[in-house]
Design a protein around this motif. Structure first.
Motif, PDB file in Angstrom:
ATOM      1  N   GLN A 185       1.345  -3.650  -1.392  1.00 39.61           N
ATOM      2  CA  GLN A 185       1.239  -3.014  -2.658  1.00 39.61           C
ATOM      3  C   GLN A 185       1.396  -1.667  -2.605  1.00 39.61           C
ATOM      4  O   GLN A 185       1.555  -0.730  -3.402  1.00 39.61           O
ATOM      5  CB  GLN A 185       0.017  -3.258  -3.115  1.00 39.61           C
ATOM      6  CG  GLN A 185      -0.056  -4.783  -3.905  1.00 39.61           C
ATOM      7  CD  GLN A 185      -1.672  -5.001  -4.453  1.00 39.61           C
ATOM      8  OE1 GLN A 185      -2.139  -4.106  -5.014  1.00 39.61           O
ATOM      9  NE2 GLN A 185      -2.181  -6.397  -4.546  1.00 39.61           N
ATOM     10  N   LEU A 186       0.838  -0.859  -1.565  1.00 37.98           N
ATOM     11  CA  LEU A 186       0.861   0.316  -1.051  1.00 37.98           C
ATOM     12  C   LEU A 186       2.226   1.061  -1.342  1.00 37.98           C
ATOM     13  O   LEU A 186       2.719   2.044  -1.794  1.00 37.98           O
ATOM     14  CB  LEU A 186       0.085   0.968  -0.083  1.00 37.98           C
ATOM     15  CG  LEU A 186      -1.387   0.825  -0.314  1.00 37.98           C
ATOM     16  CD1 LEU A 186      -2.193   0.911   1.147  1.00 37.98           C
ATOM     17  CD2 LEU A 186      -2.105   1.617  -1.301  1.00 37.98           C
ATOM     18  N   THR A 187       3.214   0.405  -0.583  1.00 34.38           N
ATOM     19  CA  THR A 187       4.478   0.848  -0.202  1.00 34.38           C
ATOM     20  C   THR A 187       4.975   0.706  -1.814  1.00 34.38           C
ATOM     21  O   THR A 187       5.925   1.355  -2.023  1.00 34.38           O
ATOM     22  CB  THR A 187       5.394   0.144   0.757  1.00 34.38           C
ATOM     23  OG1 THR A 187       5.127  -1.352   0.653  1.00 34.38           O
ATOM     24  CG2 THR A 187       5.000   0.680   2.117  1.00 34.38           C
ATOM     25  N   ALA A 188       4.865  -0.459  -2.225  1.00 34.27           N
ATOM     26  CA  ALA A 188       5.458  -0.363  -3.740  1.00 34.27           C
ATOM     27  C   ALA A 188       5.118   0.483  -4.850  1.00 34.27           C
ATOM     28  O   ALA A 188       5.841   0.945  -5.684  1.00 34.27           O
ATOM     29  CB  ALA A 188       4.959  -1.915  -4.329  1.00 34.27           C
ATOM     30  N   ARG A 189       3.754   1.136  -4.338  1.00 34.57           N
ATOM     31  CA  ARG A 189       3.311   2.400  -5.441  1.00 34.57           C
ATOM     32  C   ARG A 189       3.917   3.763  -4.762  1.00 34.57           C
ATOM     33  O   ARG A 189       3.658   4.781  -5.248  1.00 34.57           O
ATOM     34  CB  ARG A 189       1.852   2.386  -5.146  1.00 34.57           C
ATOM     35  CG  ARG A 189       1.199   1.576  -5.894  1.00 34.57           C
ATOM     36  CD  ARG A 189      -0.384   1.927  -5.721  1.00 34.57           C
ATOM     37  NE  ARG A 189      -1.129   0.951  -5.871  1.00 34.57           N
ATOM     38  CZ  ARG A 189      -2.439   0.952  -5.813  1.00 34.57           C
ATOM     39  NH1 ARG A 189      -3.041   2.315  -5.272  1.00 34.57           N
ATOM     40  NH2 ARG A 189      -3.249   0.018  -5.635  1.00 34.57           N
ATOM     41  N   GLY A 190       4.959   3.540  -3.712  1.00 32.47           N
ATOM     42  CA  GLY A 190       5.721   4.888  -3.144  1.00 32.47           C
ATOM     43  C   GLY A 190       4.720   5.463  -2.109  1.00 32.47           C
ATOM     44  O   GLY A 190       5.174   6.695  -1.856  1.00 32.47           O
ATOM     45  N   LYS A 191       3.791   4.932  -1.556  1.00 31.74           N
ATOM     46  CA  LYS A 191       3.215   5.669  -0.330  1.00 31.74           C
ATOM     47  C   LYS A 191       4.093   5.325   0.895  1.00 31.74           C
ATOM     48  O   LYS A 191       4.685   4.426   0.980  1.00 31.74           O
ATOM     49  CB  LYS A 191       1.660   4.783  -0.118  1.00 31.74           C
ATOM     50  CG  LYS A 191       0.983   4.641  -1.426  1.00 31.74           C
ATOM     51  CD  LYS A 191       0.068   5.995  -1.589  1.00 31.74           C
ATOM     52  CE  LYS A 191      -0.941   6.091  -2.484  1.00 31.74           C
ATOM     53  NZ  LYS A 191      -1.403   7.220  -3.220  1.00 31.74           N
ATOM     54  N   THR A 192       3.750   6.043   1.809  1.00 34.24           N
ATOM     55  CA  THR A 192       4.362   6.047   3.209  1.00 34.24           C
ATOM     56  C   THR A 192       3.486   5.526   4.232  1.00 34.24           C
ATOM     57  O   THR A 192       2.283   6.017   4.107  1.00 34.24           O
ATOM     58  CB  THR A 192       5.224   7.484   3.617  1.00 34.24           C
ATOM     59  OG1 THR A 192       5.638   7.950   2.607  1.00 34.24           O
ATOM     60  CG2 THR A 192       5.903   7.288   4.929  1.00 34.24           C
ATOM     61  N   LEU A 193       4.016   4.363   4.632  1.00 30.73           N
ATOM     62  CA  LEU A 193       2.657   3.684   6.019  1.00 30.73           C
ATOM     63  C   LEU A 193       3.553   4.050   7.086  1.00 30.73           C
ATOM     64  O   LEU A 193       4.767   3.841   7.317  1.00 30.73           O
ATOM     65  CB  LEU A 193       2.584   2.384   5.143  1.00 30.73           C
ATOM     66  CG  LEU A 193       2.343   1.937   4.088  1.00 30.73           C
ATOM     67  CD1 LEU A 193       1.792   0.265   4.274  1.00 30.73           C
ATOM     68  CD2 LEU A 193       1.010   2.623   3.602  1.00 30.73           C
TER      69      LEU A 193
END
Lengths: 308, 265
Positions: A185-193
């Protein structure tokens, strides 16, 4: 402070770090594009955690250049960390506080106003599957809940980049799947992991790109599927049983490559038909036929011997 | 961390406040037992020795023994509070709970963490010393308004002992290590600094030993606090203030360098 290189979320060039003459990171380069999940894989002691510490500015490299969110590290690390979240390898939640107090106190370290943090807490807890646990004491949380609270804490400053050092080590399958789902979900929101792991299924599931680190050097880098295609035959047949090793050695032409570990023979094949036909005539041998995975690539590149 | 970064002077900045706030929030949960604990023990000694032993004694340095003991109790209780906080509590947060490690992943630096811990330990010791001062005033052992100047003396004493404690914390492999600091430093200092009896009782000791004793931070604190409680301006006040301030600053620089070497390798 000026952003130097806004194109990359993280850029590492020629990074080296030694402890007492022992080179833990021996010259590595990689780049992470914004909005992607990058995996740093490697056996224990490969240099993953040291690399992360260098990237966060917690230790000064012996050589190399790092930019994080465009800031030079370690010189501008404090500014870079304003919009960075960290899930450390070992939970260090504050045991003196409740769940909500942990988020409040941590948010203040970023200089965020109390009212802003208070407004963010319900959403963070909901995301971490800890809704309604605001007043719970840390001692009453399970290992999985603590891990999720650590993830929620890493998001309190609404970071652009999140570092995760072995985020699911020690968790049961249910808890791991929940964490994976949240990270997607975080990558879907554009966050870089940016995550380190030695679970290959985790890397395969989550990472857009990954690098395999061993003895402080990058052994390979690429998308998971690319790495499997580049380094390994597509099919694997594992043969077990008392005579499996001897039987496999006498028929090593049935696969492109044969590896023997204890009582198990690993055949790496493009076409498995001849091998499976031969195995059908051996009732005492058991076998498992599967597609090649990232774990096979990892073992091929880093070897089978145990690491401390 | 590179050598030049390890040995750089501390950059306290202003971001240490959330670290102080964090400790204050924990303390607030346990404030009542904490204050009672900090107050009861030194008061029992001061009243027990002051009136019990004091009943057997003629005047000490021209005043009743309990009045003499009041100043020593205030500063030694300040010393203990600051030392315990900078040793045991700070070590728990640094080494056991890894609270500092979590903070270092935020925009705060280790210098901010240490400044927050320093000011916090001094604040807590201020409360300890202040509580005794209030009791001393309530018992009529001090009547002069000059006694209010003891409050900054308490805080300064707290800063000096907190900074020294943070050095020990940076060097400690485990809690057991702190016993050396108490046995080899704190306890002997308590006896030669004029807390229980005038420091000049040791005038038969070699001059070098007397000079060291006179330079100890607790001795400076006693020489400031005792005259103030009696309504007198301390002799050489600026020397004692400067000595405590210098100890606090130098100890804090040393603690910062040692803690960086420990945590930012």
């Amino acid at each position: 402070m000026a952003a130097l290189n806004p194109g990359e979320a993280l850029s590492v060039t020629g990074l080296r770090k030694s402890y007492d003459g022992n080179e833990v990171v021996a010259g590595i380069d990689f780049k992470v594009s914004p909005g992607t999940c990058f995996g740093l894989l490697g056996p224990n002691g490969a240099g993953k955690t040291t690399t992360l510490r260098c990237c966060l500015g917690l230790t000064t490299p012996d050589a190399g250049r790092i930019t994080l969110r465009g800031y030079a590290i370690p010189e501008q690390a404090e500014a870079a960390r304003e919009r960075v979240g960290v899930v450390p390898q070992f939970d260090n939640i504050d045991p003196d506080f409740t769940v909500a107090e942990n988020l409040m106190v941590y948010g203040r370290y970023f200089g965020i106003k109390a009212a802003t943090i208070r407004a963010r807490i319900p959403g963070l807890l909901e995301f971490a599957g800890l809704g309604g646990k605001e007043k719970a004491r840390i001692q009453t949380l399970s290992g999985g809940m603590k891990r999720r609270l650590t993830l929620a804490r890493a998001l309190v400053n609404e970071p652009d980049i999140i570092f995760l050092d072995e985020p699911t080590t020690g968790l049961d399958p249910q808890a791991r799947h929940l964490i994976w789902e949240r990270l997607k979900q975080l990558t879907a929101r554009g966050k870089t992991l940016i995550l380190t792991t030695h679970f290959m299924d985790e890397a395969e599931r989550l990472c857009d790109r990954l690098a395999v680190l061993d003895h402080g050097r990058l052994v390979t880098e690429g998308a998971p599927r690319e790495l499997i295609a580049a380094h390994i035959e597509p099919q694997v047949v594992e043969v077990f049983g008392d005579d499996a090793a001897a039987w496999a050695r006498s028929r090593n032409t049935l696969g492109e490559r044969l590896e023997i570990a204890g009582d198990t023979a690993f055949f790496y094949c493009r076409d498995t038909t001849p091998l499976l036909t031969a195995l059908a005539e051996e009732p005492t041998l058991r076998y498992m036929h599967r597609a090649a995975s990232l774990e096979d690539v990892f073992i091929k590149l880093t070897g089978r011997e145990l690491r401390d | 961390m590179g050598k030049h970064r390890i040995f750089a002077l501390p950059r306290p900045g202003l971001r240490w406040l959330p670290v102080w706030q964090r400790n204050f929030l924990v303390w607030r949960k346990l404030a009542i037992p904490s204050v009672l604990g900090n107050l009861a023990d030194p008061l029992i000694y001061m009243l027990g020795l002051g009136y019990g032993l004091g009943g057997l004694l003629p005047q000490v340095s021209g005043i009743s023994y309990v009045s003499f003991l009041a100043a020593g109790t205030i500063v030694s209780s300040t010393m203990n509070a600051a030392t315990f906080e900078a040793l045991y509590s700070a070590f728990s947060r640094m080494h056991v709970q890894k609270t500092w490690e979590a903070i270092l992943n935020t925009p705060l630096s280790l210098d901010h963490v240490l400044t927050g811990e320093l000011v916090w330990a001094a604040s807590k010791s201020l409360l300890s010393g202040l509580a005794i001062l209030v009791v001393v005033a309530a018992l009529g052992l001090t009547t002069s308004l000059l006694a209010l100047w003891v409050i900054p003396v308490i805080f300064l004493t707290g800063l000096a002992f907190a900074a020294m404690g943070l050095i020990v914390c940076a060097l400690a492999p485990s809690y057991d290590f702190f016993m050396y600091y108490f046995t080899l430093f704190i306890t002997p200092m308590l006896l030669v600094s004029g807390v229980f009896f005038p420091a000049d009782q040791f005038d038969q000791l070699p001059a070098a030993v007397q000079a060291i004793a006179a330079g100890l931070p607790l001795a400076h604190a006693v020489l400031l606090a005792r005259p103030l409680l009696l309504g007198e301006v301390p002799a050489n006040a600026s020397v004692h203030v400067a000595a405590l301030l210098t100890i606090a600053i130098l100890a804090f620089i040393a603690a910062t360098v040692l803690t960086r070497r420990r945590l930012l390798k």
